[in-house]
Scaffold this motif. Sequence first.
Motif, PDB file in Angstrom:
ATOM      1  N   VAL A 238     -10.512   5.675 -33.050  1.00 48.82           N
ATOM      2  CA  VAL A 238      -9.386   5.965 -32.155  1.00 48.82           C
ATOM      3  C   VAL A 238      -9.530   7.403 -31.701  1.00 48.82           C
ATOM      4  CG1 VAL A 238      -6.882   6.215 -32.053  1.00 48.82           C
ATOM      5  CG2 VAL A 238      -7.895   4.321 -33.346  1.00 48.82           C
ATOM      6  N   THR A 239      -9.545   7.613 -30.400  1.00 47.88           N
ATOM      7  CA  THR A 239      -9.730   8.988 -29.923  1.00 47.88           C
ATOM      8  C   THR A 239      -8.443   9.617 -29.399  1.00 47.88           C
ATOM      9  OG1 THR A 239     -10.521   8.034 -27.862  1.00 47.88           O
ATOM     10  CG2 THR A 239     -12.198   8.821 -29.407  1.00 47.88           C
ATOM     11  N   SER A 240      -7.462   8.774 -29.022  1.00 45.58           N
ATOM     12  CA  SER A 240      -6.177   9.354 -28.614  1.00 45.58           C
ATOM     13  C   SER A 240      -5.062   8.326 -28.750  1.00 45.58           C
ATOM     14  CB  SER A 240      -6.248   9.857 -27.169  1.00 45.58           C
ATOM     15  OG  SER A 240      -6.236   8.757 -26.284  1.00 45.58           O
ATOM     16  N   ALA A 241      -3.846   8.839 -28.846  1.00 46.09           N
ATOM     17  CA  ALA A 241      -2.668   7.969 -28.913  1.00 46.09           C
ATOM     18  C   ALA A 241      -1.578   8.587 -28.056  1.00 46.09           C
ATOM     19  CB  ALA A 241      -2.191   7.851 -30.349  1.00 46.09           C
ATOM     20  N   THR A 242      -0.954   7.762 -27.225  1.00 45.30           N
ATOM     21  CA  THR A 242       0.171   8.248 -26.423  1.00 45.30           C
ATOM     22  C   THR A 242       1.375   7.378 -26.741  1.00 45.30           C
ATOM     23  OG1 THR A 242      -1.480   8.635 -24.727  1.00 45.30           O
ATOM     24  CG2 THR A 242       0.814   8.947 -24.076  1.00 45.30           C
ATOM     25  N   ALA A 243       2.395   8.027 -27.284  1.00 47.04           N
ATOM     26  CA  ALA A 243       3.588   7.260 -27.662  1.00 47.04           C
ATOM     27  C   ALA A 243       4.651   7.403 -26.590  1.00 47.04           C
ATOM     28  CB  ALA A 243       4.114   7.764 -28.996  1.00 47.04           C
ATOM     29  N   SER A 244       5.260   6.266 -26.232  1.00 51.41           N
ATOM     30  CA  SER A 244       6.453   6.317 -25.381  1.00 51.41           C
ATOM     31  C   SER A 244       7.624   5.881 -26.258  1.00 51.41           C
ATOM     32  CB  SER A 244       6.273   5.408 -24.169  1.00 51.41           C
ATOM     33  OG  SER A 244       6.154   4.073 -24.613  1.00 51.41           O
ATOM     34  N   ALA A 245       8.793   5.678 -25.656  1.00 48.60           N
ATOM     35  CA  ALA A 245       9.969   5.348 -26.470  1.00 48.60           C
ATOM     36  C   ALA A 245       9.780   4.023 -27.212  1.00 48.60           C
ATOM     37  CB  ALA A 245      11.197   5.299 -25.594  1.00 48.60           C
ATOM     38  N   LYS A 246       9.037   3.086 -26.604  1.00 48.25           N
ATOM     39  CA  LYS A 246       8.964   1.749 -27.210  1.00 48.25           C
ATOM     40  C   LYS A 246       7.566   1.289 -27.573  1.00 48.25           C
ATOM     41  CE  LYS A 246      13.181  -0.207 -25.825  1.00 48.25           C
ATOM     42  NZ  LYS A 246      13.933  -1.210 -25.156  1.00 48.25           N
ATOM     43  N   GLN A 247       6.551   2.099 -27.251  1.00 47.83           N
ATOM     44  CA  GLN A 247       5.187   1.624 -27.454  1.00 47.83           C
ATOM     45  C   GLN A 247       4.222   2.761 -27.701  1.00 47.83           C
ATOM     46  OE1 GLN A 247       3.239  -0.570 -24.426  1.00 47.83           O
ATOM     47  NE2 GLN A 247       3.314  -2.463 -25.611  1.00 47.83           N
ATOM     48  N   VAL A 248       3.044   2.395 -28.188  1.00 49.14           N
ATOM     49  CA  VAL A 248       1.981   3.387 -28.331  1.00 49.14           C
ATOM     50  C   VAL A 248       0.736   2.823 -27.648  1.00 49.14           C
ATOM     51  CG1 VAL A 248       0.702   4.863 -29.926  1.00 49.14           C
ATOM     52  CG2 VAL A 248       2.875   3.852 -30.643  1.00 49.14           C
ATOM     53  N   GLU A 249       0.066   3.695 -26.916  1.00 49.00           N
ATOM     54  CA  GLU A 249      -1.188   3.286 -26.298  1.00 49.00           C
ATOM     55  C   GLU A 249      -2.320   4.043 -26.988  1.00 49.00           C
ATOM     56  OE1 GLU A 249      -0.998   2.227 -21.956  1.00 49.00           O
ATOM     57  OE2 GLU A 249      -2.464   3.874 -21.936  1.00 49.00           O
ATOM     58  N   LEU A 250      -3.321   3.300 -27.436  1.00 50.86           N
ATOM     59  CA  LEU A 250      -4.431   3.928 -28.157  1.00 50.86           C
ATOM     60  C   LEU A 250      -5.716   3.783 -27.363  1.00 50.86           C
ATOM     61  CD1 LEU A 250      -4.189   2.629 -31.844  1.00 50.86           C
ATOM     62  CD2 LEU A 250      -3.438   4.831 -30.960  1.00 50.86           C
ATOM     63  N   THR A 251      -6.526   4.833 -27.366  1.00 53.62           N
ATOM     64  CA  THR A 251      -7.880   4.705 -26.815  1.00 53.62           C
ATOM     65  C   THR A 251      -8.828   4.533 -27.997  1.00 53.62           C
ATOM     66  OG1 THR A 251      -7.198   6.267 -25.133  1.00 53.62           O
ATOM     67  CG2 THR A 251      -9.552   5.783 -25.256  1.00 53.62           C
ATOM     68  N   VAL A 252      -9.596   3.451 -27.912  1.00 54.06           N
ATOM     69  CA  VAL A 252     -10.498   3.117 -29.021  1.00 54.06           C
ATOM     70  C   VAL A 252     -11.913   3.010 -28.478  1.00 54.06           C
ATOM     71  CG1 VAL A 252     -10.975   1.420 -30.833  1.00 54.06           C
ATOM     72  CG2 VAL A 252      -8.627   1.820 -30.121  1.00 54.06           C
ATOM     73  N   GLU A 253     -12.840   3.664 -29.195  1.00 52.28           N
ATOM     74  CA  GLU A 253     -14.246   3.622 -28.747  1.00 52.28           C
ATOM     75  C   GLU A 253     -15.120   3.050 -29.846  1.00 52.28           C
ATOM     76  OE1 GLU A 253     -15.658   7.539 -27.743  1.00 52.28           O
ATOM     77  OE2 GLU A 253     -13.907   7.890 -26.447  1.00 52.28           O
ATOM     78  N   PRO A 254     -16.147   2.263 -29.471  1.00 58.57           N
ATOM     79  CA  PRO A 254     -17.083   1.810 -30.503  1.00 58.57           C
ATOM     80  C   PRO A 254     -17.824   3.022 -31.078  1.00 58.57           C
ATOM     81  CG  PRO A 254     -17.484   0.694 -28.391  1.00 58.57           C
ATOM     82  CD  PRO A 254     -16.509   1.793 -28.133  1.00 58.57           C
ATOM     83  N   VAL A 255     -17.961   3.063 -32.410  1.00 61.27           N
ATOM     84  CA  VAL A 255     -18.629   4.206 -33.042  1.00 61.27           C
ATOM     85  C   VAL A 255     -20.084   4.276 -32.575  1.00 61.27           C
ATOM     86  CG1 VAL A 255     -19.408   5.133 -35.267  1.00 61.27           C
ATOM     87  CG2 VAL A 255     -17.117   4.160 -35.049  1.00 61.27           C
ATOM     88  N   ALA A 256     -20.696   3.109 -32.361  1.00 62.63           N
ATOM     89  CA  ALA A 256     -22.106   3.058 -31.956  1.00 62.63           C
ATOM     90  C   ALA A 256     -22.302   3.467 -30.500  1.00 62.63           C
ATOM     91  CB  ALA A 256     -22.635   1.649 -32.186  1.00 62.63           C
ATOM     92  N   GLY A 257     -21.225   3.748 -29.789  1.00 53.84           N
ATOM     93  CA  GLY A 257     -21.306   4.099 -28.369  1.00 53.84           C
ATOM     94  C   GLY A 257     -20.933   2.901 -27.505  1.00 53.84           C
TER      95      GLY A 257
END
Length: 466
Positions: A238-257
Amino acid sequence: MAQYDVVIIGGGPGGYNGAIRAGQLGLKTAIVEGRGKLGGTCLNVGCMPSKALLHASELYEAATGGEFAKLGIEVKPKLNLVQMMAQKAESVEALTKGVEFLMKKNKVDYIKGWGRIDGPGKVVVKAEDGSETVLETKNIVIATGSEPTPLPGVTIDNKRVVDSTGALSLPEVPKSLIVIGAGVIGLELGSVWKRLGAEVTVVEFLDRILPGTDTEVANAFQKILAKQGFKFKLGAKVTSATASAKQVELTVEPVAGGAAETLQADYVLVAIGRRPFTEGLGLESVGIVPDKRGVIANDHFKTTAPGVWVVGDVTSGPMLAHKAEDEAVACMELIAGKAGHVNYGIIPGVIYTSPEVATVGQTEDDLKAAGVAYKVGKFPFLANSRAKINHETDGFVKVLADAKTDRILGAHAVGPNVGDMIAEICVAMEFGGSSEDVARTCHPHPTRSEAFRQAAMGVEGWTMQA
Ligand code: FAD
Ligand code: NAD
């Protein structure tokens, strides 16, 4: 100024068990705790509240998931999350009060406030009202425990993005929960919320769950969890997380690229490990320098500073309550001039999911890496009569023994109640026992413990019931 033989900083399993033992040994002892309650992480926000929720949610799932109906019990269960949390809090409160009673019983002074080492033999305690008390002591024991490791790019607000403490008190059952880290906390607390109705996805950096656990057991456990509805994203970061009032958005990257993807969930639990806690402890005043990870090194619980000792999560070794307890007992015995010892080769680990995972000693991976010749005995719970009658047949027990001497080197299990039963292997190992010792010990029938006996029989190839 108060004079002590021992001042313990931190009231967790390391601190309070050490205090009890010190009291028993006749040492004039004080325990300093800043959180306002004794019991540390374990009683307040760790072992005990998590087990309260695991117990309650397991029963809820049995009632809602068809198991009660299968047993001929017809009920219309309804979740009362407020009551589930309240009974957890009540149990925790009773336990912390119990520890306070044990301090009195063993003539230990419980001093409320944050402790700071102020040079050799001196601890300054700052109370909630800002007042300071100075304690003089022959020995200082650091038992300040640990805290969750933060994940860069992911801010824990304990509203939508929570650590283990937040995940023990969510105000509602999430529709979706993403757990970052397929370790013990992620799988235990993920289980709680999955049983209560959440869709749970676990994102793990490595290409396996439970690193360090016997690979065969971890792989079997992952399959069982997947069958229960867990989703796994392994080899992903997981490289980033953005939380809003009702949800969280995550950016996920494969470790292998490769391409990043976006995941959404109502709540996110960050459980990527814990790190030692030494903030404001005044280590510099006695010249103690923790390592890069914040760990205070020890040699038989002695730090580099004369008269300063260390036990529990804040020093090296597994971060487990019973390890902290054993170290604390041995440390106090050494302070009292007795022999104190911890056998680090026989510290069991248990994951209190359903089924449970229990492990002690060396894994097959360890033995292969060390080139040790070993034999394996295995027994599935499918062939254990008690497990079968209780509809708890997932899992197996594996006993590993030295190929020449038959001495037990380790045991690893996934199955019902294995967390309690692993203690028999710990005792056998402490006595230098062989697989034959366990195999020839009469076990009560019908119990799940017979699976351990049958697995031990398997080492010499005479498993009888499978
Ligand atoms: P802690 O329990 O962390 O106690 C340290 C105490 O020191 C804290 O109360 C803190 O407030 C206090 N303190 C710190 N600095 C100061 C200071 N300067 N002055 C005064 N007080 C201070 N382990 C298991 O074996 N089994 C389990 O089932 C289990 N479940 C867990 C579940 C969760 C969710 C978590 C987070 C952990 C769990 N653990 C479990 C791990 C277990 O909680 C720890 O290994 C254990 O608590 C370590 O004990 P300790 O005494 O070293 O530290
Ligand atoms: P853990 O070390 O058990 O697991 C952390 C997991 O997170 C690992 O699988 C690791 O590979 C993964 N990870 C690390 N960085 C990551 C990243 N950036 N992205 C994705 N995954 C990542 O830690 P935990 O589950 O947080 O537990 C902390 C400690 O508390 C453990 O040492 C454990 O012993 C103790 N604990 C024990 C129990 C128990 O005994 N039943 C229960 C809970 C906690």
